[in-house]
Design a protein around this motif. Structure first.
Motif, PDB file in Angstrom:
ATOM      1  N   MET A 353       0.907  -1.172   0.074  1.00 20.91           N
ATOM      2  CA  MET A 353      -0.163  -0.021   0.125  1.00 20.91           C
ATOM      3  C   MET A 353       0.791   1.219  -0.212  1.00 20.91           C
ATOM      4  SD  MET A 353      -3.515  -0.842   2.551  1.00 20.91           S
ATOM      5  CE  MET A 353      -4.125   1.016   1.811  1.00 20.91           C
ATOM      6  N   ILE A 354       0.256   2.330  -0.531  1.00 22.62           N
ATOM      7  CA  ILE A 354       0.882   3.612  -0.552  1.00 22.62           C
ATOM      8  C   ILE A 354      -0.246   4.469   0.320  1.00 22.62           C
ATOM      9  CG2 ILE A 354       1.557   5.821  -1.625  1.00 22.62           C
ATOM     10  CD1 ILE A 354       2.564   3.977  -3.953  1.00 22.62           C
ATOM     11  N   PHE A 355       0.278   5.275   1.115  1.00 21.37           N
ATOM     12  CA  PHE A 355      -0.645   6.235   1.874  1.00 21.37           C
ATOM     13  C   PHE A 355      -0.158   7.608   1.507  1.00 21.37           C
ATOM     14  CE2 PHE A 355      -1.187   2.378   4.589  1.00 21.37           C
ATOM     15  CZ  PHE A 355      -2.599   2.469   4.783  1.00 21.37           C
ATOM     16  N   CYS A 356      -0.962   8.634   1.115  1.00 14.44           N
ATOM     17  CA  CYS A 356      -0.365  10.035   0.738  1.00 14.44           C
ATOM     18  C   CYS A 356      -1.398  10.977   1.487  1.00 14.44           C
ATOM     19  CB  CYS A 356      -0.119  10.051  -0.574  1.00 14.44           C
ATOM     20  SG  CYS A 356       0.136  11.777  -1.143  1.00 14.44           S
ATOM     21  N   THR A 357      -0.996  12.259   1.923  1.00 21.77           N
ATOM     22  CA  THR A 357      -1.537  13.198   2.404  1.00 21.77           C
ATOM     23  C   THR A 357      -1.174  14.361   1.727  1.00 21.77           C
ATOM     24  OG1 THR A 357      -0.447  13.247   4.594  1.00 21.77           O
ATOM     25  CG2 THR A 357      -2.604  12.159   4.487  1.00 21.77           C
ATOM     26  N   THR A 358      -1.909  15.573   1.957  1.00 24.91           N
ATOM     27  CA  THR A 358      -1.000  16.958   1.676  1.00 24.91           C
ATOM     28  C   THR A 358      -0.910  17.769   2.728  1.00 24.91           C
ATOM     29  OG1 THR A 358      -3.171  18.212   1.486  1.00 24.91           O
ATOM     30  CG2 THR A 358      -2.817  16.894  -0.420  1.00 24.91           C
ATOM     31  N   THR A 359       0.041  18.704   2.529  1.00 28.95           N
ATOM     32  CA  THR A 359       0.586  19.563   3.728  1.00 28.95           C
ATOM     33  C   THR A 359      -0.497  20.663   4.097  1.00 28.95           C
ATOM     34  OG1 THR A 359       1.766  21.010   2.234  1.00 28.95           O
ATOM     35  CG2 THR A 359       3.157  19.120   3.077  1.00 28.95           C
ATOM     36  N   CYS A 360      -1.549  20.926   3.400  1.00 35.33           N
ATOM     37  CA  CYS A 360      -2.445  21.802   3.653  1.00 35.33           C
ATOM     38  C   CYS A 360      -3.552  21.354   2.994  1.00 35.33           C
ATOM     39  CB  CYS A 360      -2.151  23.177   3.127  1.00 35.33           C
ATOM     40  SG  CYS A 360      -3.225  24.324   3.775  1.00 35.33           S
ATOM     41  N   GLU A 361      -4.383  20.418   3.528  1.00 36.51           N
ATOM     42  CA  GLU A 361      -5.556  19.845   3.132  1.00 36.51           C
ATOM     43  C   GLU A 361      -6.757  21.006   2.850  1.00 36.51           C
ATOM     44  OE1 GLU A 361      -5.967  16.829   1.824  1.00 36.51           O
ATOM     45  OE2 GLU A 361      -4.447  15.672   2.887  1.00 36.51           O
ATOM     46  N   ASN A 362      -6.741  21.878   3.856  1.00 34.40           N
ATOM     47  CA  ASN A 362      -7.570  22.892   3.809  1.00 34.40           C
ATOM     48  C   ASN A 362      -7.133  24.364   4.001  1.00 34.40           C
ATOM     49  OD1 ASN A 362     -10.153  24.373   3.125  1.00 34.40           O
ATOM     50  ND2 ASN A 362     -10.523  24.270   5.471  1.00 34.40           N
ATOM     51  N   SER A 363      -7.026  25.213   2.923  1.00 36.48           N
ATOM     52  CA  SER A 363      -6.175  26.456   2.925  1.00 36.48           C
ATOM     53  C   SER A 363      -7.360  27.601   3.347  1.00 36.48           C
ATOM     54  CB  SER A 363      -5.613  27.014   1.868  1.00 36.48           C
ATOM     55  OG  SER A 363      -4.973  28.202   1.664  1.00 36.48           O
ATOM     56  N   ALA A 364      -7.375  27.996   4.753  1.00 38.77           N
ATOM     57  CA  ALA A 364      -8.171  28.855   5.325  1.00 38.77           C
ATOM     58  C   ALA A 364      -8.167  30.318   4.610  1.00 38.77           C
ATOM     59  CB  ALA A 364      -7.824  29.049   6.703  1.00 38.77           C
ATOM     60  N   SER A 365      -7.050  30.705   4.038  1.00 37.24           N
ATOM     61  CA  SER A 365      -6.938  31.988   3.430  1.00 37.24           C
ATOM     62  C   SER A 365      -7.094  31.952   1.958  1.00 37.24           C
ATOM     63  CB  SER A 365      -5.275  32.174   3.524  1.00 37.24           C
ATOM     64  OG  SER A 365      -4.538  31.614   3.041  1.00 37.24           O
ATOM     65  N   ARG A 366      -7.564  30.880   1.295  1.00 34.85           N
ATOM     66  CA  ARG A 366      -7.930  30.610  -0.177  1.00 34.85           C
ATOM     67  C   ARG A 366      -8.648  31.891  -0.680  1.00 34.85           C
ATOM     68  NH1 ARG A 366     -10.230  25.797  -3.751  1.00 34.85           N
ATOM     69  NH2 ARG A 366      -8.720  24.573  -3.059  1.00 34.85           N
ATOM     70  N   THR A 367      -9.928  31.941   0.289  1.00 31.54           N
ATOM     71  CA  THR A 367     -10.862  33.032  -0.155  1.00 31.54           C
ATOM     72  C   THR A 367     -10.863  34.316   0.900  1.00 31.54           C
ATOM     73  OG1 THR A 367     -12.486  31.748   0.958  1.00 31.54           O
ATOM     74  CG2 THR A 367     -12.506  31.225  -1.345  1.00 31.54           C
ATOM     75  N   ASP A 368     -10.030  34.274   1.662  1.00 28.33           N
ATOM     76  CA  ASP A 368      -9.718  35.499   2.537  1.00 28.33           C
ATOM     77  C   ASP A 368      -8.275  35.920   2.842  1.00 28.33           C
ATOM     78  OD1 ASP A 368      -9.737  37.357   4.602  1.00 28.33           O
ATOM     79  OD2 ASP A 368     -10.689  35.922   6.085  1.00 28.33           O
ATOM     80  N   ALA A 369      -7.917  36.595   1.812  1.00 27.90           N
ATOM     81  CA  ALA A 369      -6.485  37.015   1.845  1.00 27.90           C
ATOM     82  C   ALA A 369      -5.864  37.758   2.804  1.00 27.90           C
ATOM     83  CB  ALA A 369      -6.184  37.913   0.578  1.00 27.90           C
TER      84      ALA A 369
END
Length: 543
Positions: A353-369
Motif C-alpha cells: 500500500m501507499i498512503f499519501c496526504t497533503t501538507t495543507c488539506e484546507n487552506s483557510a486563506s484561499r478565499t480570505d487574503a
C-alpha cells in the motif's frame, strides 16, 4: 493507423487552447483526425455482450458500461445484481448516471471561487447508477497491462467517477501503457441503510455501497482482459472518501484475488462502525415508515434521501450515545469487526500500500487574503481558538520547525492537515502485513489565488494521473507541475507493476516503518524525510 490528436475534458471535446500541453500529447498536427468513431470501431467483448466506444488519440475509450442492474425498487437495499445480457452491440460513449445524492448547491459550494477551482462534472442522477468507464491503449491483445481502478471521493455520501477533470484516465493509460477504470456506486442512505434487524432478507443492506465496488472489481477480473488488461494485477486507488473505501476493500475477505496493490490519498481508515447502532437506527427508520419495507423501497429517491437524513438527525437526538452514519458497517461478514489490518493471515497482509496526504488539506486563506498577514502570535491565538489547544504555541513551533520558511498562516494549514490518522493506518498495516507500506507527503503549491491555495485537498490527484495540464484550475498548468507529475506518475506505474514505487529524478523510496517513519516528500524537489512531524503529532495528541 494515423496518430489521433485531440484533447478530452470530461468526455466533451475541447480545443487545446485551453491547455499548456506540450508534453502531454494533447496537440500536434491539427490536420489529422482527432476522433475515430464508427459502426465497427472500438468494439470489445464482455461477459454480458459487446460494447462499442471510440478511439481518441489512439486511446480506446468506453464510458458507461453497466456492471450491475438498476438498484431502484426491489433492488434498493439489496446487493448488486449482475447486468442482464444484451443482444447486438451496446454503445458506451458517455458516462452513466451519478448515484443519488444531495444535488443542492452541487456546483456553487457557497462561493464562485470553489466552483471555479473544481468545476464539478455532474450529469444525470439515478438509482440506475452501476456503471464504469475504461481507457486502454489496446483491446484483447494479450498485453496484460496493469489495471488502475479509481474510487472517487465525497466521503460515502457524494461524488462520481468523473466529477473532476483530474479523474480522466486517458493520459495515464496512454503514457503508462495501462488500463484505467473509474466507476459509480451507491452512496449515503442508498448504500448504507442497515435494515438487518428488520428482516434477514436485508442482512447486507448496510454495506451495499461497498458491495457495489466489490461487484465492479469482479466485473474487472472477469472482463478486463478483453480490454488489454491483466486481471491478476489490479491496483485500487482513491482519494478522501475514496481512500477510506480503499482501506475498507483491502480489509474485506471477498476481495481476495481481486486486488494486487492499493493506494489511499488524503483518506484512510482501520475499521468500520459498530453494527449495534446502525441496526437500531435502521429499525427506527422502518418503524417511522409504518413498518413497511415496500414503502421504503418504492419512495422516489429524493423523498427517501430526505426521509433518511431527517430520521438520522432525530435518532441521534434521542440516542446521544449512539452515532450511526451512512458509512461502512463492521458486520463480521463482509467487513471485519476489528482492525482491518490486524489479521496477518488475511488476504490484506499480502497487499502493498501507499498512503499519501497533503501538507495543507484546507487552506483557510484561499478565499480570505487578509489571513495571509497573520503573524506568529495571531496564528497561535487562532489555533488555540479554532482547535481548542492549550498548547497551541508548542504545536505551532513544532510544525514551523519542519518547514521554517512558511508563513504563519501556512503553519496553521499544516496543523489542520495533521497526519495522525494516516500514521495510525500505516502503522496498523505494517504491523499486520507481510507486504511493504510506503508513505508520501505532497507539498507542491500552485500559483493560483496568489499562492493561497497551497497543497490543498484533491490537488495531488491530477499529478498521479499525468493530468496537470488538464486540471488547469488546480495547477495552472505548464512545465513546473508537469515535471513533478511525470515523477509521481512513473512512481505509481512502477508500484503497479512491481509493488515498489520508483521514478527517475526521485530518490529511492524506502518502505515505511513505525520506527524510522520514512516519508517521501513530493514537491518540485522530492526528498525522503524521516518521521518529520513525530514531535508535532505527539504534541497534538497531548493537547
Amino acid at each position: 493507423m494515423k496518430q489521433i490528436r485531440t484533447f478530452l475534458v470530461a468526455g466533451v471535446l475541447a480545443t487545446c487552447a485551453l491547455s499548456s500541453c506540450k508534453q502531454q500529447a494533447c496537440c500536434t498536427d491539427a490536420d489529422e483526425p482527432q476522433l475515430i468513431m464508427g459502426d465497427n470501431i472500438a468494439i470489445a467483448n464482455t461477459k454480458y455482450g459487446k460494447v462499442k466506444g471510440y478511439i481518441l488519440r489512439d486511446t480506446y475509450t468506453f464510458l458507461g458500461i453497466p456492471y450491475g442492474q438498476t438498484t431502484a425498487g426491489e433492488g434498493r437495499f439489496m446487493p448488486a445484481r449482475e447486468p442482464e445480457k444484451w443482444e447486438g452491440i451496446r454503445p458506451t460513449v458517455f458516462y452513466g448516471p451519478s448515484a443519488p445524492q444531495n444535488m443542492a448547491d452541487k456546483w456553487g459550494n457557497g462561493t464562485s471561487y470553489y466552483s471555479f477551482s473544481d468545476h464539478w462534472n455532474y450529469y444525470d442522477t439515478s438509482e440506475d447508477c452501476l456503471y464504469l468507464n475504461i481507457w486502454t491503449p489496446q483491446l484483447a491483445d494479450g498485453g496484460k497491462r496493469p489495471v488502475m481502478v479509481w474510487l472517487h471521493g465525497g466521503g460515502y455520501s457524494a461524488g462520481n467517477g468523473i466529477e473532476q477533470d483530474g479523474y480522466n484516465g486517458e493520459n495515464f493509460s496512454k503514457y503508462g501503457n495501462a488500463v484505467f477504470v473509474s466507476l459509480n456506486h451507491r452512496l449515503n442512505a442508498f448504500g448504507f441503510s442497515d435494515f438487518s434487524a428488520v428482516d434477514p432478507k436485508y442482512k447486507d443492506s448496510g454495506n451495499v455501497g461497498m458491495l457495489d465496488i466489490v461487484q465492479a472489481l469482479k466485473w474487472v477480473h472477469e472482463n478486463i482482459a478483453n480490454f488489454g488488461g491483466d486481471p491478476d494485477n489490479v491496483t485500487i486507488m482513491g482519494q478522501s472518501g475514496g481512500g477510506g473505501k480503499v482501506c475498507t476493500l483491502v480489509g474485506m475477505p471477498e476481495t481476495k484475488g481481486l486486488i494486487s496493490k492499493a493506494v489511499a490519498l488524503s483518506g484512510n481508515s482501520t475499521g468500520a462502525q459498530n453494527q449495534e447502532a446502525t441496526a437500531a437506527f435502521g429499525k427506527f427508520m422502518w418503524e417511522k415508515a409504518g413498518k413497511d419495507m415496500t414503502k421504503l423501497q418504492n419512495m422516489p429517491w429524493e423523498e427517501y434521501l430526505s426521509f433518511a437524513n431527517a430520521s438520522l438527525r432525530e435518532f441521534q437526538q434521542k440516542n446521544p450515545d449512539m452515532r450511526p452514519s451512512f458509512a461502512p458497517i463492521a458486520d463480521g461478514i463482509h467487513i471485519p469487526t476489528g482492525n482491518y489490518f490486524e489479521d496477518t493471515k488475511a488476504p490484506q497482509a499480502q497487499i502493498p500500500m501507499i498512503f499519501c496526504t497533503t501538507t495543507c488539506e484546507n487552506s483557510a486563506s484561499r478565499t480570505d487574503a487578509t489571513l495571509e498577514e497573520m503573524n506568529r502570535e495571531e496564528a497561535i491565538q487562532y489555533l488555540g481558538r479554532t482547535r481548542r489547544m492549550a498548547n497551541a504555541e508548542a504545536v505551532f513551533d513544532a510544525y514551523n520547525a519542519i518547514f521554517p520558511d512558511q508563513k504563519p498562516i501556512a503553519v496553521v494549514g499544516l496543523v489542520g492537515a495533521s497526519r495522525a490518522n494516516v500514521i495510525n493506518s500505516a502503522n496498523a498495516k505494517v504491523q499486520g502485513s507481510n507486504a511493504p507500506v510506503y508513505l508520501a507527503w505532497f507539498g507542491w503549491e500552485p500559483p493560483l489565488f496568489d499562492g493561497r491555495m497551497r497543497a490543498f485537498h484533491c490537488l495531488d490527484i491530477c499529478f498521479w494521473f499525468k493530468n496537470t495540464d488538464l486540471m488547469l484550475t488546480h495547477t495552472g498548468g505548464g512545465k513546473r507541475p508537469r515535471d513533478l507529475s511525470i515523477k509521481m506518475t512513473d512512481a505509481l506505474l512502477s508500484f503497479m507493476r512491481t509493488g515498489v514505487p520508483s521514478a527517475k529524478g526521485m530518490p529511492e523510496w524506502p518502505a515505511y516503518t513505525p520506527e524510522e517513519g520514512a516519508t517521501m516528500y513530493l514537491n518540485d524537489e522530492c526528498k525522503v524525510m524521516m518521521a518529520p512531524d513525530r514531535e508535532a503529532l505527539h504534541l497534538m495528541m497531548a493537547r
